[in-house]
Design an enzyme around this catalytic site. Structure first.
Site, PDB file in Angstrom:
ATOM      1  N   CYS A   1     123.209  65.892  50.825  1.00 20.77           N
ATOM      2  CA  CYS A   1     123.779  67.184  50.924  1.00 20.77           C
ATOM      3  C   CYS A   1     125.028  67.283  50.250  1.00 20.77           C
ATOM      4  O   CYS A   1     125.672  68.257  49.662  1.00 20.77           O
ATOM      5  CB  CYS A   1     123.849  67.917  52.067  1.00 20.77           C
TER       6      CYS A   1
ATOM      7  N   HIS B   1     130.119  74.141  55.076  1.00 22.99           N
ATOM      8  CA  HIS B   1     128.985  73.381  54.855  1.00 22.99           C
ATOM      9  C   HIS B   1     127.716  74.419  55.693  1.00 22.99           C
ATOM     10  O   HIS B   1     126.640  74.500  54.830  1.00 22.99           O
ATOM     11  CB  HIS B   1     128.950  71.894  55.199  1.00 22.99           C
TER      12      HIS B   1
ATOM     13  N   GLU C   1     131.248  71.077  62.548  1.00 19.41           N
ATOM     14  CA  GLU C   1     132.307  71.547  61.360  1.00 19.41           C
ATOM     15  C   GLU C   1     133.353  72.510  62.016  1.00 19.41           C
ATOM     16  O   GLU C   1     134.772  72.606  61.420  1.00 19.41           O
ATOM     17  CB  GLU C   1     131.436  72.403  60.461  1.00 19.41           C
TER      18      GLU C   1
ATOM     19  N   LYS D   1     124.778  79.485  52.809  1.00 18.42           N
ATOM     20  CA  LYS D   1     123.570  78.814  52.993  1.00 18.42           C
ATOM     21  C   LYS D   1     122.617  79.728  53.624  1.00 18.42           C
ATOM     22  O   LYS D   1     121.219  79.945  53.571  1.00 18.42           O
ATOM     23  CB  LYS D   1     123.524  77.287  53.563  1.00 18.42           C
TER      24      LYS D   1
ATOM     25  N   HIS E   1     119.595  75.979  51.433  1.00 13.68           N
ATOM     26  CA  HIS E   1     120.142  74.674  51.509  1.00 13.68           C
ATOM     27  C   HIS E   1     119.544  73.985  49.917  1.00 13.68           C
ATOM     28  O   HIS E   1     118.521  73.505  50.036  1.00 13.68           O
ATOM     29  CB  HIS E   1     119.955  73.649  52.591  1.00 13.68           C
TER      30      HIS E   1
ATOM     31  N   PHE F   1     123.897  63.883  55.043  1.00 12.63           N
ATOM     32  CA  PHE F   1     123.391  62.754  55.914  1.00 12.63           C
ATOM     33  C   PHE F   1     123.682  61.575  55.400  1.00 12.63           C
ATOM     34  O   PHE F   1     123.992  61.338  54.250  1.00 12.63           O
ATOM     35  CB  PHE F   1     121.694  63.068  55.916  1.00 12.63           C
TER      36      PHE F   1
END
Lengths: 408, 91
Positions: free
Chosen positions: A161, A300, A311, A331, A336, A396
């Site tokens: 990502c 994010h 976050e 998002k 995403h 990830f």
């Protein structure tokens, strides 16, 4: 010290295929998430996605389409937009000082899917001879290099990502430290295939479809959040050494000033406050800015239970527990885009400076007491003086990438 | 449909060749194909005619060579001539 300007932008996204339409749609706060149209939908438990309205026949001759995976097709069209938007011309003597840095998570996912299907399901003994060059992760970057005769470094970054945030960050450094003058940078991803959607579904990170409204399924920072919705698209920017851009009278959307990247070294999917906050601090340090200089953070914000909590805590560590900086997760609307997410969201943040507006976090109806920042819930804000922005991308694997841009 | 017509249709569907240049005596090299294009071309021929073209023992210079090879391999590999086939009369 050499400075780095953003002089062009191109987008293929679920929220629009020009930067103007994209931002207009973001501010309107209406998500592009829908029930998927693929014939394999009945085989999925999660039947929603944010598909891009992208028909390759509008952009390529029919004979070229079969030689390019959708990932590359989208990247080439986004690059073309960015290239013409910047008005850049690369002289023969400059070609070796011009590069391409692209990010992608999976590469040619649709070609992988159809190739494996023909080999394993249909027992076809021969596969298309272009399979390798369509699937390889560096195909998008290489086709851009071919298209514009860019003979400097042509590199592809695959960091899930954070792929395109890293691509842009590394491109920024390449110019800053004098190894190139121009870099076409961004990301691309198109993996709305049965096998990859099943894989994401199985990992348990995709949002449950909202009972009332599929478009409202991705709910970042909301108490009832359940994950993200997969999107697809490409986002490309032209990065150019500031003096070069000024000398030719280019329109300068923003200056990239900071990039921070860290690795959690903790868990293959679970994030850490320490890793994320360190990346934000490094970006601020490089930009020589204080936390209070930031006017907007594009989070994010994946809407997984863990990301949004971690976050939020990481932002508070860097910006203070009483931080009131607007933080939004776009998002919630465009889904995403994995390898294209960082680039698309940096563009969203840069456009918020250009348009003096901050896009909302859609579908934030039930505040989570543990997520207590100003997430710009549901309503975009206009008429604001947005001069410095931060864009967060956390992958990830534990890689974190943070970019800072400012108006010039 | 003749073998030539089927080859022509396949080429037009997959490559940027001028239709009026696809004649039996056209030299394949004149289309400006690179090595990957040639591999693709053979792949599509194999698909279209349901044959396997061995890598060795095939020399394709002009379109007529393709016709000859395909018609020979169809007989070798399927034991029959092309169905509904009216052989192209070559000058």
């Amino acid at each position: 010290m050499r400075r780095v300007a953003v002089t062009g932008m191109g987008i293929i996204s679920p929220m629009g295929n020009t930067s103007y339409n994209f931002f207009e749609n973001l501010i309107s706060g209406v998500p592009a998430v829908k029930r998927i149209t693929g014939t394999f939908a009945p085989l999925l438990n999660v039947k929603i996605a944010a598909e891009a309205d992208f028909d390759p026949t509008e952009h390529f001759p029919i004979k070229q389409i079969r030689t390019l995976d959708r990932t590359t097709q989208m990247a080439l069209v986004a690059a073309k937009q960015a290239w013409s938007d910047s008005g850049i011309v690369i002289g023969d003597d400059e070609q070796k000082r011009a590069g391409v840095y692209m990010g992608t998570g999976l590469g040619g996912a649709q070609t992988i899917d159809s190739m494996l299907c023909s080999v394993y399901k249909d027992n076809v003994s021969r596969v298309n001879p272009l399979s390798v060059v369509k699937i390889m992760c560096n195909a998008p970057a290489s086709h851009i290099s071919l298209q514009y005769a860019l003979r400097g470094p042509c590199l592809t970054f695959s960091i899930a990502c954070a792929s395109s945030a890293v691509a842009i960050g590394e491109a920024f450094r390449l110019i800053k430290f004098g190894q190139a003058d121009v870099v076409v940078a961004g990301g691309t991803e198109s993996m709305l295939t049965l096998s990859s959607m099943k894989s994401w579904e199985s990992l348990g990170v995709l949002a449950r479809e909202d009972d009332q409204n599929p478009a409202a399924s991705c709910k970042p920072f909301s108490m009832d959040r359940s994950g993200f919705v997969l999107g697809e698209g490409a986002a490309v920017i032209i990065l150019e050494e500031m003096e070069r851009a000024r000398a030719r009278g280019a329109r300068i959307y923003a200056e990239l000033t900071g990039y921070g990247t860290t690795s959690d070294a903790h868990h293959i999917t679970a994030p850490t406050v320490e890793g994320q906050s360190s990346a934000m601090r490094l970006a601020l340090e490089e930009a020589r800015m204080n936390p209070q200089d930031i006017d907007y953070i594009n989070a994010h914000g994946t809407a997984t239970e863990m990301n949004d909590l971690v976050e939020t805590q990481a932002i508070k560590i860097v910006f203070g527990a009483d931080c009131r900086i607007p933080v939004s997760s776009t998002k919630s609307m465009h889904g995403h885009l994995i390898g294209a997410a960082g680039a698309l969201e940096l563009i969203a943040a840069i456009l918020s400076m250009q348009h003096k507006s901050i896009p909302p976090t859609a579908n934030l109806k039930t505040p989570d007491p543990q997520c207590d920042l100003d997430y710009v819930p549901n309503q975009g804000r206009v008429g604001l003086n947005v001069r410095v922005v931060m864009s967060n991308s956390f992958a990830f694997g534990g890689s974190n990438a943070v970019l800072i841009a400012r108006l010039v | 449909m003749s073998t030539l017509q089927r080859i022509k249709d396949m080429l037009l569907e997959n490559f940027d060749f001028p239709e009026d240049k696809i004649l039996p005596d056209t030299i394949i090299e004149s289309f400006g194909l690179d090595s990957v294009d040639m591999i693709e071309l053979i792949f599509y021929l194999e698909d279209e005619f349901e044959i396997k073209i061995p890598e060795r023992d095939v020399k394709l210079v002009c379109i007529q060579d393709i016709i000859d090879v395909i018609e020979r391999l169809i007989i070798e590999q399927h034991g029959t001539e092309i169905k509904n086939e009216q052989r192209e009369v070559i000058k």
